[in-house]
Design a protein around this motif. Structure first.
Motif, short mmCIF file in Angstrom:
data_model
loop_
_atom_site.label_atom_id
_atom_site.label_comp_id
_atom_site.label_asym_id
_atom_site.label_seq_id
_atom_site.Cartn_x
_atom_site.Cartn_y
_atom_site.Cartn_z
N ALA A 361 -21.47 8.45 4.65
CA ALA A 361 -21.78 7.02 4.83
C ALA A 361 -21.51 6.60 6.27
O ALA A 361 -20.63 7.15 6.95
CB ALA A 361 -20.93 6.17 3.88
N GLU A 362 -22.29 5.58 6.71
CA GLU A 362 -22.12 5.01 8.04
C GLU A 362 -21.21 3.80 8.04
O GLU A 362 -20.56 3.50 9.04
CB GLU A 362 -23.49 4.62 8.63
N THR A 363 -21.17 3.08 6.89
CA THR A 363 -20.38 1.85 6.82
C THR A 363 -19.33 1.95 5.74
O THR A 363 -19.43 2.77 4.81
CB THR A 363 -21.29 0.65 6.51
N LEU A 364 -18.33 1.09 5.84
CA LEU A 364 -17.26 1.07 4.84
C LEU A 364 -17.79 0.66 3.48
O LEU A 364 -17.35 1.19 2.45
CB LEU A 364 -16.15 0.12 5.29
N ALA A 365 -18.75 -0.27 3.45
CA ALA A 365 -19.32 -0.70 2.18
C ALA A 365 -20.02 0.46 1.47
O ALA A 365 -19.85 0.65 0.26
CB ALA A 365 -20.30 -1.84 2.42
N GLU A 366 -20.79 1.24 2.23
CA GLU A 366 -21.46 2.40 1.64
C GLU A 366 -20.42 3.42 1.16
O GLU A 366 -20.57 4.01 0.07
CB GLU A 366 -22.36 3.07 2.68
N HIS A 367 -19.39 3.59 1.94
CA HIS A 367 -18.35 4.55 1.58
C HIS A 367 -17.63 4.11 0.30
O HIS A 367 -17.37 4.93 -0.59
CB HIS A 367 -17.34 4.68 2.72
N ASN A 368 -17.31 2.82 0.20
CA ASN A 368 -16.63 2.32 -0.99
C ASN A 368 -17.48 2.53 -2.24
O ASN A 368 -16.95 2.86 -3.32
CB ASN A 368 -16.28 0.84 -0.83
N ALA A 369 -18.77 2.38 -2.10
CA ALA A 369 -19.67 2.61 -3.24
C ALA A 369 -19.66 4.09 -3.62
O ALA A 369 -19.66 4.45 -4.82
CB ALA A 369 -21.09 2.17 -2.88
N ASN A 370 -19.64 4.96 -2.63
CA ASN A 370 -19.59 6.40 -2.91
C ASN A 370 -18.27 6.79 -3.55
O ASN A 370 -18.22 7.65 -4.45
CB ASN A 370 -19.77 7.19 -1.61
N VAL A 371 -17.19 6.16 -3.11
CA VAL A 371 -15.87 6.42 -3.69
C VAL A 371 -15.84 5.98 -5.15
O VAL A 371 -15.32 6.70 -6.01
CB VAL A 371 -14.76 5.71 -2.89
N ALA A 372 -16.39 4.81 -5.43
CA ALA A 372 -16.42 4.31 -6.81
C ALA A 372 -17.20 5.26 -7.72
O ALA A 372 -16.80 5.53 -8.86
CB ALA A 372 -17.04 2.91 -6.83
N LYS A 373 -18.30 5.76 -7.20
CA LYS A 373 -19.11 6.72 -7.97
C LYS A 373 -18.30 7.98 -8.25
O LYS A 373 -18.32 8.54 -9.36
CB LYS A 373 -20.37 7.05 -7.20
N TRP A 374 -17.55 8.46 -7.24
CA TRP A 374 -16.74 9.66 -7.40
C TRP A 374 -15.63 9.44 -8.41
O TRP A 374 -15.34 10.32 -9.23
CB TRP A 374 -16.18 10.10 -6.07
N ARG A 375 -15.03 8.23 -8.41
CA ARG A 375 -13.98 7.94 -9.39
C ARG A 375 -14.52 7.98 -10.81
O ARG A 375 -13.84 8.44 -11.74
CB ARG A 375 -13.38 6.55 -9.10
N ARG A 376 -15.75 7.49 -11.00
CA ARG A 376 -16.35 7.54 -12.33
C ARG A 376 -16.58 8.99 -12.76
O ARG A 376 -16.36 9.34 -13.93
CB ARG A 376 -17.69 6.78 -12.33
N ILE A 377 -17.02 9.81 -11.83
CA ILE A 377 -17.23 11.23 -12.14
C ILE A 377 -15.91 11.90 -12.51
O ILE A 377 -15.83 12.66 -13.48
CB ILE A 377 -17.88 11.95 -10.94
N GLU A 378 -14.85 11.58 -11.76
CA GLU A 378 -13.52 12.14 -12.06
C GLU A 378 -13.07 11.73 -13.46
O GLU A 378 -12.52 12.54 -14.21
CB GLU A 378 -12.50 11.64 -11.04
N ALA A 379 -13.30 10.45 -13.81
CA ALA A 379 -12.88 9.95 -15.13
C ALA A 379 -13.64 10.65 -16.24
O ALA A 379 -13.08 11.02 -17.28
CB ALA A 379 -13.09 8.45 -15.19
N GLU A 380 -14.94 10.85 -16.02
CA GLU A 380 -15.76 11.53 -17.03
C GLU A 380 -15.31 12.99 -17.20
O GLU A 380 -15.26 13.50 -18.32
CB GLU A 380 -17.23 11.50 -16.60
N GLN A 381 -14.98 13.64 -16.09
CA GLN A 381 -14.52 15.03 -16.18
C GLN A 381 -13.18 15.12 -16.88
O GLN A 381 -12.93 16.08 -17.62
CB GLN A 381 -14.43 15.62 -14.77
N ALA A 382 -12.33 14.13 -16.69
CA ALA A 382 -11.01 14.12 -17.34
C ALA A 382 -11.13 13.93 -18.83
O ALA A 382 -10.29 14.42 -19.60
CB ALA A 382 -10.15 13.01 -16.73
N ASP A 383 -12.17 13.21 -19.29
CA ASP A 383 -12.36 12.96 -20.72
C ASP A 383 -12.97 14.14 -21.45
O ASP A 383 -12.95 14.19 -22.69
CB ASP A 383 -13.27 11.73 -20.91
N GLN A 384 -13.54 15.07 -20.72
CA GLN A 384 -14.22 16.21 -21.37
C GLN A 384 -13.23 17.27 -21.86
O GLN A 384 -12.15 17.39 -21.38
CB GLN A 384 -15.21 16.85 -20.37
#
Length: 384
Positions: A361-384
């Motif tokens: 990402a070039e901006t903090l806003a884009e980065h925060n969105a990417n981080v949020a997406k990664w957190r969701r992936i982590e949560a889904e992997q933890a539930d499996q």
């Protein structure tokens, strides 16, 4: 009558000479022509073996059409007494002349058994491999982790055979401490290492070794190889980099090495750190924090704590400005080149994307969105 007998004898002599000459020409042609071997084979020459035994075996294996002619050809070219012990790859269609050359030229074995001492980041092991001549690929036969597993029986004979090949393979990103600790486990090497090599100065690569080589000699080869790689990359570096020395380039390369295992990402990751250095931003990279804790002596084996991210060490790039004082691992050629020829981007952020790579990402806003997406992936992997 005597004149007739003399004439007949002369005629017979001429015929015999003609036939003899033809036989010699046939032998020379057969010795040099394409051989009958349909598929490459590995020929093992035992210490003390001779050309007679080898010629018989080659004929049985279908590598030569005539064992006697093979032996006579070796005699004629004064190579019959030059056999070298070892295991040698004989390619398909090799002529008798070529096979004699292969078995007498000397040098390291080119096929047969190989013992590989693999130095990995999280796991090191000793592997027994055998070359499959048909595919020219090594097939793994056995493996064990020294210090935690017993040596399999399969290793006993190869480790005593003079023609067994040995090599040390360093993974990209291993630390100098890891390398030295594993070299201590290589029983065919001799001698001690006086001091730990500086971090980053050992080139990750595969090194052929011989029983009796000293550990210091092998380390010197690794140091020389890394210095050559760094010199070449520094010479070809792009303009405008915020790096003042080859040492700084090596430090950055080690961070790139630890941040991504995806080859195609290295130059993008490099661009993030280069852009941050240019803008005066802190690098804020977890691998440097980990190195500040472990000093490269083993794997942390857990996630970082918030207190560790805030803790002051010379390597904590969340706290310090610029580069840490030393490399944090031994980077490979690709990471060194990426540090000195990064992609041209405006990226200043990246985070894992769940696929093994990263989202940039070039901006903090884009980065925060990417981080949020990664957190969701982590949560889904933890539930499996």
């Amino acid at each position: 009558m005597w004149r007739s007998i003399a004439s007949n004898a002369l005629t017979l002599l001429i015929v015999m000479m003609f036939l003899g000459g033809g036989l010699i020409l046939w032998g020379q042609r057969s010795y040099r022509t394409v051989g009958p071997l349909q598929q490459a084979i590995c020929v093992r020459v035992e210490p003390g073996s001779n050309m007679t035994k080898i010629s018989q075996r080659l004929e049985q294996d279908g590598a030569v059409s005539n064992g006697t002619l093979f032996r006579l050809g070796a005699d004629y070219t004064d190579k019959a007494d030059q056999l070298k012990a070892g295991s040698f790859l004989v390619p398909e269609g090799a002529s008798m002349e070529q096979i004699v050359d292969i078995l007498t030229r000397g040098g390291a074995s080119t096929c047969g058994t190989e013992v590989v001492y693999r130095v990995g980041i999280t796991r090191s092991e000793i592997v027994l491999r055998e070359l499959d001549p048909a595919t020219n690929r090594y097939v793994e036969k056995a493996a064990f982790v020294p210090g935690t597993e017993d040596q399999p029986e399969a290793f006993v004979q190869p480790l005593t055979q003079s023609d067994t090949r040995h090599r040390i393979a360093l993974a990209e990103g291993v630390t100098s401490w890891q390398v030295i600790e594993e070299l201590k486990q290589v029983s065919v090497l001799t001698g001690d290492i006086a001091e730990l090599p500086a971090e980053g100065t050992l080139a990750p690569d595969s090194y052929e070794i011989k029983p009796g080589d000293t550990r210091a000699e092998i380390v010197a080869r690794m140091v020389d190889a890394q210095a050559a790689l760094l010199d070449e990359a520094w010479k070809n570096r792009v303009d405008g980099l915020p790096l003042n020395s080859k040492e700084e380039a090596l430090i950055l390369a080690s961070i790139i090495e630890k941040e991504t295992g995806v080859p195609d990402e290295r130059r993008q990751v490099a661009s993030v750190f280069i852009n941050r250095l240019k803008q005066g931003m802190r690098l804020q990279t977890d691998p440097t924090v980990i190195y500040g804790i472990t000093k490269g002596q083993g794997v942390l084996g857990r996630g970082l704590r918030q207190s560790e991210l805030r803790g002051e060490t010379p390597w904590n790039t969340y706290v310090i400005d610029g580069l840490p004082p030393t490399p944090i691992a031994n980077p490979g050629k690709a990471s060194i080149e990426a540090a000195l020829d990064p992609a041209e981007t405006k990226f200043v952020f990246f985070v894992a994307d769940g696929s093994g790579g990263h989202a940039f990402a070039e901006t903090l806003a884009e980065h925060n969105a990417n981080v949020a997406k990664w957190r969701r992936i982590e949560a889904e992997q933890a539930d499996q």
